[in-house]
Design a protein around this motif. Structure first.
Motif, PDB file in Angstrom:
ATOM      1  N   SER A  98      -0.607   1.441   3.596  1.00  0.00           N
ATOM      2  CA  SER A  98      -0.956   1.274   2.189  1.00  0.00           C
ATOM      3  C   SER A  98      -1.551  -0.125   2.007  1.00  0.00           C
ATOM      4  CB  SER A  98       0.276   1.432   1.298  1.00  0.00           C
ATOM      5  OG  SER A  98       1.056   0.250   1.334  1.00  0.00           O
ATOM      6  N   PRO A  99      -2.308  -0.353   0.930  1.00  0.00           N
ATOM      7  CA  PRO A  99      -2.891  -1.681   0.696  1.00  0.00           C
ATOM      8  C   PRO A  99      -1.928  -2.673   0.056  1.00  0.00           C
ATOM      9  CG  PRO A  99      -3.573  -0.195  -1.037  1.00  0.00           C
ATOM     10  CD  PRO A  99      -2.753   0.635  -0.071  1.00  0.00           C
ATOM     11  N   ALA A 100      -0.690  -2.268  -0.197  1.00  0.00           N
ATOM     12  CA  ALA A 100       0.250  -3.145  -0.906  1.00  0.00           C
ATOM     13  C   ALA A 100       0.465  -4.449  -0.143  1.00  0.00           C
ATOM     14  CB  ALA A 100       1.578  -2.430  -1.103  1.00  0.00           C
ATOM     15  N   HIS A 101       0.444  -5.526  -0.873  1.00  0.00           N
ATOM     16  CA  HIS A 101       0.655  -6.846  -0.270  1.00  0.00           C
ATOM     17  C   HIS A 101       1.332  -7.741  -1.294  1.00  0.00           C
ATOM     18  CE1 HIS A 101      -2.491  -9.076  -2.540  1.00  0.00           C
ATOM     19  NE2 HIS A 101      -2.960  -7.845  -2.705  1.00  0.00           N
ATOM     20  N   VAL A 102       1.762  -8.898  -0.837  1.00  0.00           N
ATOM     21  CA  VAL A 102       2.382  -9.896  -1.717  1.00  0.00           C
ATOM     22  C   VAL A 102       1.623 -11.198  -1.525  1.00  0.00           C
ATOM     23  CG1 VAL A 102       4.482 -11.158  -2.314  1.00  0.00           C
ATOM     24  CG2 VAL A 102       4.645  -8.793  -1.521  1.00  0.00           C
ATOM     25  N   SER A 103       1.057 -11.724  -2.598  1.00  0.00           N
ATOM     26  CA  SER A 103       0.268 -12.952  -2.506  1.00  0.00           C
ATOM     27  C   SER A 103       1.184 -14.168  -2.367  1.00  0.00           C
ATOM     28  CB  SER A 103      -0.604 -13.091  -3.754  1.00  0.00           C
ATOM     29  OG  SER A 103       0.195 -13.081  -4.925  1.00  0.00           O
ATOM     30  N   TRP A 104       0.601 -15.293  -1.993  1.00  0.00           N
ATOM     31  CA  TRP A 104       1.365 -16.537  -1.867  1.00  0.00           C
ATOM     32  C   TRP A 104       1.936 -16.919  -3.233  1.00  0.00           C
ATOM     33  CZ3 TRP A 104       2.892 -18.190   2.600  1.00  0.00           C
ATOM     34  CH2 TRP A 104       2.122 -17.947   3.742  1.00  0.00           C
ATOM     35  N   ASP A 154      -4.712  -7.306  -9.681  1.00  0.00           N
ATOM     36  CA  ASP A 154      -4.796  -6.696  -8.353  1.00  0.00           C
ATOM     37  C   ASP A 154      -3.724  -5.623  -8.273  1.00  0.00           C
ATOM     38  OD1 ASP A 154      -4.831  -5.970  -5.713  1.00  0.00           O
ATOM     39  OD2 ASP A 154      -4.686  -8.005  -4.906  1.00  0.00           O
ATOM     40  N   ASP A 155      -4.118  -4.378  -8.395  1.00  0.00           N
ATOM     41  CA  ASP A 155      -3.156  -3.282  -8.410  1.00  0.00           C
ATOM     42  C   ASP A 155      -2.397  -3.150  -7.100  1.00  0.00           C
ATOM     43  OD1 ASP A 155      -3.855  -2.637 -10.978  1.00  0.00           O
ATOM     44  OD2 ASP A 155      -5.254  -1.031 -10.404  1.00  0.00           O
ATOM     45  N   SER A 156      -2.919  -3.699  -6.017  1.00  0.00           N
ATOM     46  CA  SER A 156      -2.247  -3.588  -4.724  1.00  0.00           C
ATOM     47  C   SER A 156      -1.252  -4.719  -4.487  1.00  0.00           C
ATOM     48  CB  SER A 156      -3.268  -3.547  -3.585  1.00  0.00           C
ATOM     49  OG  SER A 156      -4.004  -4.750  -3.521  1.00  0.00           O
ATOM     50  N   ASN A 157      -1.210  -5.694  -5.401  1.00  0.00           N
ATOM     51  CA  ASN A 157      -0.262  -6.801  -5.261  1.00  0.00           C
ATOM     52  C   ASN A 157       1.103  -6.340  -5.751  1.00  0.00           C
ATOM     53  OD1 ASN A 157       1.126  -9.263  -5.197  1.00  0.00           O
ATOM     54  ND2 ASN A 157      -0.640 -10.419  -5.933  1.00  0.00           N
ATOM     55  N   VAL A 158       2.123  -6.444  -4.887  1.00  0.00           N
ATOM     56  CA  VAL A 158       3.471  -5.994  -5.234  1.00  0.00           C
ATOM     57  C   VAL A 158       4.033  -6.806  -6.395  1.00  0.00           C
ATOM     58  CG1 VAL A 158       5.849  -5.844  -4.380  1.00  0.00           C
ATOM     59  CG2 VAL A 158       3.946  -5.078  -2.931  1.00  0.00           C
ATOM     60  N   LEU A 159       3.650  -8.073  -6.528  1.00  0.00           N
ATOM     61  CA  LEU A 159       4.150  -8.906  -7.611  1.00  0.00           C
ATOM     62  C   LEU A 159       3.676  -8.351  -8.961  1.00  0.00           C
ATOM     63  CD1 LEU A 159       3.518 -12.418  -6.041  1.00  0.00           C
ATOM     64  CD2 LEU A 159       5.664 -11.144  -6.126  1.00  0.00           C
ATOM     65  N   TYR A 160       4.572  -8.424  -9.946  1.00  0.00           N
ATOM     66  CA  TYR A 160       4.317  -7.779 -11.225  1.00  0.00           C
ATOM     67  C   TYR A 160       2.990  -8.215 -11.848  1.00  0.00           C
ATOM     68  CZ  TYR A 160       9.304  -6.472 -11.348  1.00  0.00           C
ATOM     69  OH  TYR A 160      10.542  -5.953 -11.081  1.00  0.00           O
ATOM     70  N   GLN A 161       2.704  -9.521 -11.812  1.00  0.00           N
ATOM     71  CA  GLN A 161       1.513 -10.030 -12.482  1.00  0.00           C
ATOM     72  C   GLN A 161       0.470 -10.538 -11.492  1.00  0.00           C
ATOM     73  OE1 GLN A 161       3.557 -12.859 -15.185  1.00  0.00           O
ATOM     74  NE2 GLN A 161       2.583 -11.731 -16.837  1.00  0.00           N
ATOM     75  N   GLY A 162       0.672 -10.292 -10.218  1.00  0.00           N
ATOM     76  CA  GLY A 162      -0.269 -10.786  -9.229  1.00  0.00           C
ATOM     77  C   GLY A 162      -0.301 -12.301  -9.154  1.00  0.00           C
ATOM     78  N   GLN A 163       0.820 -12.948  -9.493  1.00  0.00           N
ATOM     79  CA  GLN A 163       0.837 -14.406  -9.511  1.00  0.00           C
ATOM     80  C   GLN A 163       0.556 -14.947  -8.114  1.00  0.00           C
ATOM     81  OE1 GLN A 163       3.234 -12.405 -10.675  1.00  0.00           O
ATOM     82  NE2 GLN A 163       5.268 -13.050 -10.073  1.00  0.00           N
ATOM     83  N   THR A 164      -0.360 -15.926  -8.025  1.00  0.00           N
ATOM     84  CA  THR A 164      -0.860 -16.378  -6.742  1.00  0.00           C
ATOM     85  C   THR A 164      -1.051 -17.885  -6.730  1.00  0.00           C
ATOM     86  OG1 THR A 164      -2.066 -14.287  -6.468  1.00  0.00           O
ATOM     87  CG2 THR A 164      -2.753 -16.130  -5.081  1.00  0.00           C
ATOM     88  N   ASN A 197       1.080  -3.158   5.056  1.00  0.00           N
ATOM     89  CA  ASN A 197       1.802  -2.535   6.161  1.00  0.00           C
ATOM     90  C   ASN A 197       0.844  -1.667   6.977  1.00  0.00           C
ATOM     91  OD1 ASN A 197       3.538  -1.141   7.835  1.00  0.00           O
ATOM     92  ND2 ASN A 197       4.650  -0.093   6.211  1.00  0.00           N
ATOM     93  N   ASP A 198       0.546  -2.110   8.197  1.00  0.00           N
ATOM     94  CA  ASP A 198      -0.360  -1.363   9.070  1.00  0.00           C
ATOM     95  C   ASP A 198       0.377  -0.422  10.016  1.00  0.00           C
ATOM     96  OD1 ASP A 198      -2.632  -2.555   8.015  1.00  0.00           O
ATOM     97  OD2 ASP A 198      -2.636  -4.181   9.484  1.00  0.00           O
ATOM     98  N   SER A 199       1.693  -0.354   9.907  1.00  0.00           N
ATOM     99  CA  SER A 199       2.466   0.479  10.827  1.00  0.00           C
ATOM    100  C   SER A 199       2.532   1.919  10.317  1.00  0.00           C
ATOM    101  CB  SER A 199       3.878  -0.083  10.995  1.00  0.00           C
ATOM    102  OG  SER A 199       4.682   0.235   9.877  1.00  0.00           O
ATOM    103  N   SER A 200       3.126   2.787  11.127  1.00  0.00           N
ATOM    104  CA  SER A 200       3.280   4.189  10.739  1.00  0.00           C
ATOM    105  C   SER A 200       4.631   4.467  10.107  1.00  0.00           C
ATOM    106  CB  SER A 200       3.101   5.085  11.969  1.00  0.00           C
ATOM    107  OG  SER A 200       4.050   4.742  12.968  1.00  0.00           O
ATOM    108  N   ASP A 201       5.439   3.421   9.856  1.00  0.00           N
ATOM    109  CA  ASP A 201       6.749   3.580   9.238  1.00  0.00           C
ATOM    110  C   ASP A 201       6.780   2.809   7.931  1.00  0.00           C
ATOM    111  OD1 ASP A 201       9.400   4.262   8.839  1.00  0.00           O
ATOM    112  OD2 ASP A 201      10.214   2.788  10.240  1.00  0.00           O
ATOM    113  N   ARG A 202       7.654   3.223   7.033  1.00  0.00           N
ATOM    114  CA  ARG A 202       7.874   2.460   5.805  1.00  0.00           C
ATOM    115  C   ARG A 202       8.510   1.114   6.154  1.00  0.00           C
ATOM    116  NH1 ARG A 202      11.306   5.814   1.654  1.00  0.00           N
ATOM    117  NH2 ARG A 202       9.815   5.124   0.075  1.00  0.00           N
ATOM    118  N   ARG A 203       8.093   0.074   5.445  1.00  0.00           N
ATOM    119  CA  ARG A 203       8.790  -1.199   5.573  1.00  0.00           C
ATOM    120  C   ARG A 203       9.735  -1.308   4.388  1.00  0.00           C
ATOM    121  NH1 ARG A 203       7.201  -7.209   4.202  1.00  0.00           N
ATOM    122  NH2 ARG A 203       8.431  -6.483   2.445  1.00  0.00           N
ATOM    123  N   ILE A 204      11.033  -1.235   4.668  1.00  0.00           N
ATOM    124  CA  ILE A 204      12.056  -1.186   3.617  1.00  0.00           C
ATOM    125  C   ILE A 204      12.976  -2.384   3.758  1.00  0.00           C
ATOM    126  CG2 ILE A 204      13.935   0.146   2.588  1.00  0.00           C
ATOM    127  CD1 ILE A 204      12.731   2.640   3.900  1.00  0.00           C
TER     128      ILE A 204
END
Length: 271
Positions: A98-104, A154-164, A197-204
């Motif tokens: 998925s494209p989900a990420h967390v910015s600095w 950024d809809d793919s940013n896990v942070l609520y407001q995309g704070q960076t 996450n580039d793997s084939s498993d969920r990162r939990i």
């Protein structure tokens, strides 16, 4: 920056003061971590998406067991003292490919707390590897206090407001690899991020935030927490109720309101 699983408290404090994080610390064995993952995924089938649900330990027993595990509290006590409140806790899930990420970012920049006697714990329930893109942290960044954050759409940013935080020297970053059952602990001013996450498993993972009992919320007077160590001589927070059974209807109704309040506290909704 691998670390021994059995560091004494003085060494934990020294490393935390220097780097702003500890990683990895073994909390559970892998079979125990898998059991907690199964409980979480079973709960998803009943509740729906648990990703970033605030104070999830008020409706499920498994996260409360993780948040109050003796090894976790041993580290937390070493870092912020004997009198500790559990302020929030949530599952963080990255689906495979998925494209989900967390910015600095820095946690304390948007929590509304009046100090920095705080520590966050992140325990892996599945591998946080190079391919699943676990957390990166910038050693020593906590020593420079608050950095300016930009709110980025950024809809793919896990942070609520995309704070960076922009202009982070990523060459200084350290990747914190965690096996299931290992945890990292970081300071609220430590710059951290993670990639898709580039793997084939969920990162939990389960993320819990702890504060010393003298801390208080500056944005309103309705904030809540649970005493998990020592005594609370201040009473700055209302009392959350830990789950005694999974998905008690009254607890679920309370959690819905608590989650809304967490988001409001962080400036995400409402006034």
């Amino acid at each position: 920056m691998k670390q021994s699983e059995c560091k004494p408290a003085d060494d934990w404090r020294e490393r935390f003061a220097r780097d702003g994080f500890l990683s990895p610390i073994r909390v559970l064995d892998e079979s125990e971590a898998l059991a907690h993952r199964r409980r979480m995924e079973r709960a998803e089938r009943s509740f729906g998406d648990l990703h970033y649900q605030g104070k999830v330990y008020t409706i499920l027993r498994s996260p409360m067991e993780l948040a109050t595990h003796p090894r976790v509290l041993e580290v937390v006590n070493a870092l912020i003292g004997p009198d500790v409140l559990l302020w929030n806790g949530t599952y963080i899930v990255k689906e495979p490919h998925s494209p989900a990420h967390v910015s600095w970012h820095q946690d304390l920049a948007y929590w509304g707390l009046d100090g920095d006697d705080q520590v966050s714990m992140w325990i892996a329930l599945s591998p946080a590897s190079e391919s699943s893109r676990g957390m990166r942290m910038v050693p020593g960044s906590h020593r420079f206090g608050r950095r300016s954050h930009s709110l980025t759409p950024d809809d793919s940013n896990v942070l609520y407001q995309g704070q960076t935080v922009c202009d982070v020297d990523e060459s200084q970053a350290v990747f914190c690899e965690l096996l299931p059952g290992e945890a990292s602990f970081h300071h609220g001013w430590t710059l951290h991020s993670s990639l898709p996450n580039d793997s084939s498993d969920r990162r939990i993972g389960f993320n819990a935030q702890y504060v010393a009992t003298h801390m208080r919320q500056t944005r309103h007077d309705r904030d809540t927490a649970i005493l998990v160590s020592g005594v609370d001589n201040f009473g700055h927070f209302g009392e959350d109720e830990p789950a005694t059974v999974d998905f008690d209807p009254a607890a679920v109704a309370r959690q819905r309101e608590l989650d809304r309040q967490v988001r409001e506290t962080m400036g995400l909704t409402g006034p």
